[in-house]
Enzyme design. Structure first.
Site, short mmCIF file in Angstrom:
data_model
loop_
_atom_site.label_atom_id
_atom_site.label_comp_id
_atom_site.label_asym_id
_atom_site.label_seq_id
_atom_site.Cartn_x
_atom_site.Cartn_y
_atom_site.Cartn_z
CG MET A 30 -52.63 78.22 -70.71
SD MET A 30 -53.76 78.49 -69.33
CE MET A 30 -52.63 78.48 -67.95
N GLY A 31 -49.11 80.39 -73.35
CA GLY A 31 -48.16 81.47 -73.64
C GLY A 31 -47.16 81.66 -72.51
CG ASN A 32 -44.78 83.90 -69.31
OD1 ASN A 32 -44.47 83.35 -68.27
ND2 ASN A 32 -44.13 84.95 -69.74
CG HIS A 37 -44.07 76.56 -72.77
ND1 HIS A 37 -43.78 77.56 -71.87
CD2 HIS A 37 -45.27 76.06 -72.40
CE1 HIS A 37 -44.77 77.66 -71.00
NE2 HIS A 37 -45.69 76.77 -71.29
CD GLU A 150 -42.51 62.81 -68.21
OE1 GLU A 150 -41.54 62.94 -67.44
OE2 GLU A 150 -42.66 61.85 -68.98
CE LYS A 151 -44.33 73.38 -63.06
NZ LYS A 151 -45.52 73.90 -63.65
CB SER A 187 -43.41 77.10 -63.53
OG SER A 187 -44.67 77.70 -63.33
#
Ligand code: PAF
Length: 282
Positions: A30-32, A37, A150-151, A187
């Protein structure tokens, strides 16, 4: 790196890759983008000849009181990071292209059982939104492999179940959680934390690690352990949402003999909801 917004264009490119027998890895986001990522992208690159990353903030997985509008959007920086890593395609469909008839009329994918428990009980409809968008993106990208952090442990199990139940022809890979030096799981929502909350935030992971160590050492009074942990969270200024010890595949309740466990945790720090988990193999 090609930036593609149009689904037909993506399909055209996908066909040419198919003829050239390319192996395609996919990382939906979802970006950011943060290091977590980027780690998924690195894994994807190692395993495939072409890598597609998508950025789509999916309205279907946000509840009415959640942070859809406030969700951080950092497209320029995201694009730069992905390009540096040698991603082949950044796919950024519009909400209109993904949900042309609106959210109400959208056919959905729901993985029963797994979607309703734990996080699913706290966020009704969330995993239906996740399964639906991931299924749609899989149909568009048609990857051979897809990579997830896995978070979001329950999300990973929901997606694995969907792929298996719907006989989808790709493999799903979970990648270990990327952490800050003090243990806080990376996150996009960490940006919401004030300086004081950021100082307190690693407590969640520290406490579930301690509980995992005690389980490995033989403790089995899970309900006492959970209620102790919740009290410690409250003392530290966090508001527990759930702390659960579950089977790490089915996410069902465990007995004393089970050996593949996961502690799943969610807690609020102000308005920010932190989630984390620790897997335990006995
Ligand atoms: O984990 C996320 O960022 C999202 O849930 C996903 C898998 C990209 C679906 O929107």
């Amino acid at each position: 790196m090609q930036v593609i917004r149009d689904i037909n264009k993506l399909r055209e490119l996908r066909r040419s890759w198919q003829s050239a027998r390319e192996v395609i890895a996919f990382v939906p986001t979802m970006g950011n983008l943060h290091k977590g990522h980027l780690r998924l992208v690195e894994h994807a690159k190692r395993n495939a000849s072409k890598v597609v990353v998508s950025i789509f903030v999916n309205p279907l997985q946000f509840g009415p009181d959640e942070d859809l509008d406030a969700y951080p959007r950092t497209l320029d920086a995201d694009q730069q990071s992905l390009s540096k890593l040698g991603v082949d395609v950044l796919f950024m469909p519009s909400a209109q292209d993904i949900y042309p008839s609106g959210l109400e009329q959208q056919t959905f994918v729901e993985v029963p059982g797994l979607s309703y428990m734990i996080c699913g009980a706290s966020r009704p409809g969330h995993f239906r939104g996740v399964a639906t968008i991931v299924c749609k993106l899989f149909n568009m990208v048609q990857p051979n492999q897809a990579f997830f952090g896995e978070k979001d442990f329950q999300q990973l199990q929901v997606i694995k179940a969907m792929v298996s139940d719907l006989s989808m022809n790709l493999s799903i890979h979970g990648v270990p959680t990327e952490r800050e030096s003090d243990g806080l799981a990376m996150s996009s929502r960490n940006h919401y934390l004030s300086a004081e909350q950021r100082r307190v935030a690693p407590t969640l992971y520290a406490l579930i690690c301690k509980m995992a160590d005690e389980i490995k050492a033989g403790r089995r009074d899970f309900s006492v352990m959970v209620s102790d942990l919740k009290s410690k969270l409250v003392k530290a200024g966090l508001k527990p949402d759930y702390i659960e010890v579950r089977d790490s595949h089915s996410l069902l309740q465990v007995g004393h003999e089970d050996k593949d466990l996961v502690i799943l945790a969610a807690a609020f720090l102000g308005k920010t909801r932190l989630i984390d988990n620790v897997q335990i193999r006995i």
